[in-house]
Design a protein around this motif. Sequence first.
Motif, mmCIF file in Angstrom:
data_model
loop_
_atom_site.group_PDB
_atom_site.id
_atom_site.type_symbol
_atom_site.label_atom_id
_atom_site.label_comp_id
_atom_site.label_asym_id
_atom_site.label_seq_id
_atom_site.Cartn_x
_atom_site.Cartn_y
_atom_site.Cartn_z
ATOM 1 N N SER A 1 0.808 -1.221 0.000
ATOM 2 C CA SER A 1 0.000 0.000 0.000
ATOM 3 C C SER A 1 0.842 1.272 0.000
ATOM 4 N N TRP A 2 2.128 1.172 0.319
ATOM 5 C CA TRP A 2 3.029 2.328 0.327
ATOM 6 C C TRP A 2 4.118 2.130 -0.718
ATOM 7 N N PRO A 3 4.694 3.220 -1.200
ATOM 8 C CA PRO A 3 5.815 3.071 -2.134
ATOM 9 C C PRO A 3 6.921 2.217 -1.512
ATOM 10 N N PRO A 4 7.517 1.315 -2.319
ATOM 11 C CA PRO A 4 7.367 1.126 -3.766
ATOM 12 C C PRO A 4 6.259 0.162 -4.161
ATOM 13 N N GLN A 5 5.347 -0.137 -3.240
ATOM 14 C CA GLN A 5 4.146 -0.947 -3.517
ATOM 15 C C GLN A 5 4.487 -2.341 -4.064
ATOM 16 N N LYS A 6 5.373 -3.007 -3.362
ATOM 17 C CA LYS A 6 5.692 -4.394 -3.700
ATOM 18 C C LYS A 6 4.872 -5.298 -2.784
ATOM 19 N N LYS A 7 4.095 -6.157 -3.361
ATOM 20 C CA LYS A 7 3.130 -6.947 -2.600
ATOM 21 C C LYS A 7 3.634 -8.376 -2.398
ATOM 22 N N ARG A 8 3.531 -8.837 -1.122
ATOM 23 C CA ARG A 8 3.898 -10.208 -0.761
ATOM 24 C C ARG A 8 5.328 -10.549 -1.190
ATOM 25 N N ASN A 9 6.233 -9.607 -1.015
ATOM 26 C CA ASN A 9 7.616 -9.814 -1.420
ATOM 27 C C ASN A 9 8.455 -10.047 -0.158
ATOM 28 N N TRP A 10 8.427 -11.282 0.320
ATOM 29 C CA TRP A 10 9.073 -11.614 1.596
ATOM 30 C C TRP A 10 10.573 -11.338 1.565
ATOM 31 N N ARG A 11 11.228 -11.735 0.492
ATOM 32 C CA ARG A 11 12.685 -11.563 0.427
ATOM 33 C C ARG A 11 13.071 -10.084 0.462
ATOM 34 N N SER A 12 12.368 -9.272 -0.295
ATOM 35 C CA SER A 12 12.655 -7.839 -0.291
ATOM 36 C C SER A 12 12.378 -7.231 1.078
ATOM 37 N N MET A 13 11.278 -7.638 1.701
ATOM 38 C CA MET A 13 10.934 -7.088 3.010
ATOM 39 C C MET A 13 12.017 -7.390 4.035
ATOM 40 N N GLN A 14 12.520 -8.618 4.053
ATOM 41 C CA GLN A 14 13.567 -8.977 5.014
ATOM 42 C C GLN A 14 14.851 -8.204 4.740
ATOM 43 N N LYS A 15 15.163 -8.026 3.473
ATOM 44 C CA LYS A 15 16.352 -7.249 3.110
ATOM 45 C C LYS A 15 16.223 -5.802 3.601
ATOM 46 N N VAL A 16 15.049 -5.224 3.401
ATOM 47 C CA VAL A 16 14.800 -3.847 3.829
ATOM 48 C C VAL A 16 14.929 -3.720 5.346
ATOM 49 N N ILE A 17 14.386 -4.677 6.095
ATOM 50 C CA ILE A 17 14.490 -4.632 7.554
ATOM 51 C C ILE A 17 15.958 -4.680 7.978
ATOM 52 N N ARG A 18 16.750 -5.538 7.351
ATOM 53 C CA ARG A 18 18.182 -5.595 7.675
ATOM 54 C C ARG A 18 18.871 -4.266 7.375
ATOM 55 N N HIS A 19 18.524 -3.659 6.251
ATOM 56 C CA HIS A 19 19.163 -2.397 5.881
ATOM 57 C C HIS A 19 18.723 -1.254 6.798
ATOM 58 N N LEU A 20 17.460 -1.282 7.224
ATOM 59 C CA LEU A 20 17.004 -0.273 8.179
ATOM 60 C C LEU A 20 17.717 -0.421 9.519
ATOM 61 N N ALA A 21 17.928 -1.655 9.947
ATOM 62 C CA ALA A 21 18.654 -1.893 11.198
ATOM 63 C C ALA A 21 20.092 -1.377 11.083
ATOM 64 N N ARG A 22 20.722 -1.640 9.953
ATOM 65 C CA ARG A 22 22.077 -1.131 9.719
ATOM 66 C C ARG A 22 22.091 0.394 9.697
ATOM 67 N N ALA A 23 21.083 0.982 9.066
ATOM 68 C CA ALA A 23 20.998 2.442 8.996
ATOM 69 C C ALA A 23 20.863 3.045 10.387
ATOM 70 N N HIS A 24 20.022 2.445 11.219
ATOM 71 C CA HIS A 24 19.880 2.940 12.589
ATOM 72 C C HIS A 24 21.206 2.869 13.334
ATOM 73 N N THR A 25 21.877 1.747 13.224
ATOM 74 C CA THR A 25 23.153 1.570 13.933
ATOM 75 C C THR A 25 24.174 2.610 13.486
ATOM 76 N N LEU A 26 24.282 2.828 12.197
ATOM 77 C CA LEU A 26 25.227 3.827 11.683
ATOM 78 C C LEU A 26 24.842 5.230 12.156
ATOM 79 N N ALA A 27 23.551 5.535 12.129
ATOM 80 C CA ALA A 27 23.094 6.848 12.570
ATOM 81 C C ALA A 27 23.391 7.057 14.052
#
Length: 350
Positions: free
Chosen positions: A145-171
């Motif tokens: 429902s939100w950009p980039p509007q990828k539906k049921r994309n488990w692999r992408s979602m897990q990758k994004v969560i890992r990258h967000l965690a890395r981004a938080h740590t770096l910040a």
Amino acid sequence: MHNDWWAREKATPGIARSGRAADHYQRFRDDFALAKALSHNAHRLSLEWSRIEPTRGAWNEQELAHYRAVLRELEQLNLASFVTLHHFTDPVWLAQQGGWENPEAPILFQRYVEKVVDELGGLVQFWITINEPIVYALQAYWEGSWPPQKKRNWRSMQKVIRHLARAHTLAYRVIHHVLPQAKVGIAQHFIAGLSPFQSWRFHHRFLRTTAGTHDFLGVNYYFSRRRKTWPGPRSDMDWPIDPAGLTQVLLSLRSYGLPIYITENGVADSKDRLRGDFIRDHLRAIEKAQAEGADVRGYLYWSLLDNFEWQHGFAPRFGLVEVDYETMERRVRSSAYAYKAIIEQARQPV
């Protein structure tokens, strides 16, 4: 106009357009004065990455000056600032380069944070690196429902969560390198009543993955797990209103040993019939958790103003202050005065 949400609005017929939203960008001084008159002593706001870095590597000094003026206004009014660095939207240029699926995204976020801290750091009391990272990943890469509007994309979602965690740590490291005494955390969405497995995945996995990089826990709480047989009141969004669920959530966080701030807690209530009791009951729920050992230090109602609620548009009314979206006139709701009375009573010496 430089972020992915704006681009989605332009490209998708028939959806709500954010436009000026509540026009807070122009009216922040009056809005902050209103908050002060309502006895608030803290305010949460978000910086828009795409305003500050509209194209990759190019900084907009005019926008940085705007945010500097915003933060100075809060400082002059003695309103503590809770500043969020990422609140769901991404610059279009980042989206075009794969968004949070791009392994470079955490480094690009780090660079943005370095610029913000260098320019604005002395004016910020609390830093929220990322708002609701799991919600963002679910809505953008699972629900679609939100950009980039990828539906049921488990692999992408897990990758994004890992990258967000890395981004938080770096910040976190960047902020503390420049400001050793800074208070840095995230704002995590919590739902009461989930199963232990669901709670681990939705609430705790991100926090455990980023352990050691939180000076406080930001708690966003609105409802308990939706139940068809829910006997109590519901918001205009059909969310069960369950203050006891907030006590449950707060007690579940005691093991982290960190200060807790309620960074969002609110109700969509266009007729303002529920909001006063909602605030009172949730504050009582916090007091109950405190009595049982939860280290809750502060509470921020969401939100001061009615605002644009993402895919729900302008229909939900969360504000203590009503906004007429035609004229942008502000009208203080009665619940805002009830909340003011609670604040002032709490400040009275015992």
